[in-house]
Design a protein around this motif. Structure first.
Motif, short mmCIF file in Angstrom:
data_model
loop_
_atom_site.label_atom_id
_atom_site.label_comp_id
_atom_site.label_asym_id
_atom_site.label_seq_id
_atom_site.Cartn_x
_atom_site.Cartn_y
_atom_site.Cartn_z
N VAL A 135 -2.60 -3.00 1.58
CA VAL A 135 -3.74 -2.65 0.73
C VAL A 135 -3.21 -2.46 -0.68
N SER A 136 -3.61 -3.34 -1.58
CA SER A 136 -3.10 -3.25 -2.94
C SER A 136 -3.90 -2.21 -3.73
N VAL A 137 -3.18 -1.31 -4.38
CA VAL A 137 -3.81 -0.29 -5.23
C VAL A 137 -3.33 -0.59 -6.64
N ASP A 138 -4.22 -1.08 -7.47
CA ASP A 138 -3.81 -1.57 -8.79
C ASP A 138 -3.58 -0.39 -9.75
N LEU A 139 -2.31 -0.11 -10.02
CA LEU A 139 -1.98 1.01 -10.93
C LEU A 139 -2.50 0.73 -12.33
N ARG A 140 -2.47 -0.57 -12.71
CA ARG A 140 -2.91 -0.92 -14.07
C ARG A 140 -4.37 -0.59 -14.27
N ALA A 141 -5.15 -0.74 -13.18
CA ALA A 141 -6.59 -0.47 -13.27
C ALA A 141 -6.90 0.99 -12.96
N GLY A 142 -5.86 1.79 -12.70
CA GLY A 142 -6.07 3.22 -12.43
C GLY A 142 -6.63 3.49 -11.04
N GLU A 143 -6.47 2.52 -10.12
CA GLU A 143 -7.06 2.73 -8.79
C GLU A 143 -6.44 3.90 -8.05
N HIS A 144 -5.22 4.28 -8.44
CA HIS A 144 -4.54 5.40 -7.77
C HIS A 144 -5.13 6.75 -8.18
N ARG A 145 -6.00 6.75 -9.17
CA ARG A 145 -6.62 8.00 -9.62
C ARG A 145 -8.05 8.14 -9.07
N ARG A 146 -8.48 7.15 -8.30
CA ARG A 146 -9.84 7.22 -7.75
C ARG A 146 -9.88 8.21 -6.59
N PRO A 147 -11.02 8.88 -6.41
CA PRO A 147 -11.12 9.90 -5.35
C PRO A 147 -10.75 9.35 -3.96
N GLU A 148 -11.12 8.11 -3.66
CA GLU A 148 -10.81 7.55 -2.33
C GLU A 148 -9.31 7.53 -2.10
N PHE A 149 -8.55 7.18 -3.16
CA PHE A 149 -7.09 7.12 -2.97
C PHE A 149 -6.49 8.53 -3.00
N LEU A 150 -7.00 9.40 -3.88
CA LEU A 150 -6.47 10.77 -3.94
C LEU A 150 -6.70 11.52 -2.63
N ALA A 151 -7.72 11.08 -1.88
CA ALA A 151 -7.95 11.71 -0.57
C ALA A 151 -6.83 11.34 0.39
N ILE A 152 -6.20 10.19 0.16
CA ILE A 152 -5.09 9.75 1.03
C ILE A 152 -3.78 10.35 0.53
N ASN A 153 -3.56 10.27 -0.78
CA ASN A 153 -2.36 10.88 -1.37
C ASN A 153 -2.77 11.66 -2.62
N PRO A 154 -2.86 12.98 -2.49
CA PRO A 154 -3.29 13.80 -3.64
C PRO A 154 -2.37 13.66 -4.84
N ALA A 155 -1.13 13.17 -4.63
CA ALA A 155 -0.22 12.97 -5.76
C ALA A 155 -0.60 11.71 -6.54
N GLY A 156 -1.45 10.88 -5.97
CA GLY A 156 -1.87 9.65 -6.67
C GLY A 156 -0.73 8.67 -6.85
N LYS A 157 0.16 8.61 -5.86
CA LYS A 157 1.33 7.73 -6.01
C LYS A 157 1.48 6.80 -4.82
N LEU A 158 2.19 5.72 -5.08
CA LEU A 158 2.48 4.71 -4.05
C LEU A 158 3.98 4.75 -3.75
N PRO A 159 4.38 4.34 -2.58
CA PRO A 159 3.59 3.82 -1.46
C PRO A 159 3.04 4.93 -0.57
N VAL A 160 2.06 4.51 0.27
CA VAL A 160 1.57 5.37 1.35
C VAL A 160 1.51 4.51 2.60
N LEU A 161 2.03 5.06 3.70
CA LEU A 161 1.95 4.38 4.98
C LEU A 161 0.96 5.13 5.85
N VAL A 162 0.06 4.37 6.50
CA VAL A 162 -0.86 5.00 7.45
C VAL A 162 -0.62 4.36 8.81
N ASP A 163 -0.22 5.20 9.76
CA ASP A 163 0.05 4.73 11.12
C ASP A 163 -0.89 5.49 12.05
N GLY A 164 -2.02 4.89 12.38
CA GLY A 164 -3.03 5.62 13.17
C GLY A 164 -3.56 6.79 12.36
#
Ligand SMILES: N[C@@H](CCC(=O)N[C@@H](CS)C(=O)NCC(=O)O)C(=O)O
Length: 207
Positions: A28-57
Motif C-alpha cells: 500500500v503506497s502512502v505518498d509522503l509528498r502528498a502528505g498522505e501519512h498525515r491523514r487520519p486514516e493513516f494516523l489511526a494505523i501509525n500515530p507517528a505518521g511514519k513508514l513503514p508499517v506492517l500489518v499481519d492479520g
C-alpha cells in the motif's frame, strides 16, 4: 500481509525482507509528498505518521528494524536470525550500530538539507553529522575486511538493514573512500530478490 510503504524510504528494508523470504504481501503506497501519512486514516494505523508499517492479520507493527526482526523470526527456517545467543547478539550489535551510529547522522543530514523548513536548516549540523558518519564508517570498513557478511558467516537480517543504510549514505556521497563498504553493498543488492536501490525508487516516482 500488508506493507504500507513509500518507494525510496526505510520501507525498502521491510520490502527487501518480504521479497527475500518469499512472503506474499499487499503493498500500500502512502505518498509522503502528498502528505498522505498525515491523514487520519493513516494516523489511526501509525500515530507517528511514519513508514513503514506492517500489518499481519490483527497485528500492526511499526519501526523498520522491528518489522524485519519479526519477519525473520516468523520465518525462522530461512535462517536470517540466529538462535545461538552469541550469534544473535552479534546480529543485534550490528543492527543497533547501523541505526544509532550510521543512520542517525544520515537522518540529521536529511533533515538539515531537505526536510526542515529552509530557514531552520543548519549547515554546520550537516558538517558535524558527516564527520560523525565517517568516524563510524571507518570502524565498519575495517570490520568488513575479509568478511562477506556483517555478523557471522552467513547472511542475516542485519545485512539487509545495513546495505540499505549504506545505499542511503552513498546517495549523499558519504561512501567515497570505503571500498569494502561499496563492494559489500554491491554484493547485497546483486542478490536475486533485492529491493530497488534508493535512486531507482526515486526514479520510479517520476516515471
Ligand atoms: N525509526 C523509524 C523511522 C521511520 C521514518 O522516519 N520514516 C520516514 C520515511 S524513511 C517517514 O515516514 N517520514 C515521514 C515523516 O517523518 O513525516 C523506522 O525505522 O521505521
Amino acid at each position: 500481509m500488508k506493507l504500507y510503504e513509500f518507494a525510496p524510504t526505510r520501507s525498502i528494508r521491510a520490502r527487501w525482507l518480504l521479497q527475500e523470504l518469499g512472503v506474499d504481501f499487499e503493498a500500500v503506497s502512502v505518498d509522503l509528498r502528498a502528505g498522505e501519512h498525515r491523514r487520519p486514516e493513516f494516523l489511526a494505523i501509525n500515530p507517528a505518521g511514519k513508514l513503514p508499517v506492517l500489518v499481519d492479520g490483527d497485528f500492526v507493527l511499526t519501526e523498520s528494524v522491528a518489522i524485519v526482526l519479526y519477519l525473520a523470526a516468523k520465518h525462522a527456517s530461512k535462517g536470517l536470525l540466529p538462535t545461538d545467543p552469541r550469534q544473535r547478539a552479534e546480529v543485534d550489535r550490528w543492527l543497533l550500530f547501523t541505526v544509532t551510529e550510521l543512520e542517525q547522522p544520515l537522518w540529521r543530514i536529511a533533515r538539515h538539507t531537505a526536510l526542515y523548513p529552509e530557514e531552520r536548516r543548519l549547515p554546520a549540523e550537516v558538517l558535524l553529522a558527516s564527520e560523525d558518519f565517517r568516524a563510524m564508517a571507518d570502524v565498519l570498513e575495517k570490520h568488513m575486511q575479509q568478511r562477506q557478511f556483517v555478523a557471522g558467516e552467513r547472511v542475516t537480517v542485519a545485512d539487509f538493514v545495513l546495505a540499505y543504510t549504506l545505499d542511503w549514505a552513498n546517495e549523499v556521497k558519504l561512501l567515497d573512500g570505503y571500498p569494502q563498504l561499496l563492494a559489500y553493498m554491491g554484493r547485497m543488492y546483486a542478490r536475486p530478490h533485492a529491493a530497488p536501490r534508493i535512486a531507482a525508487a526515486f526514479a520510479s516516482l517520476n516515471a
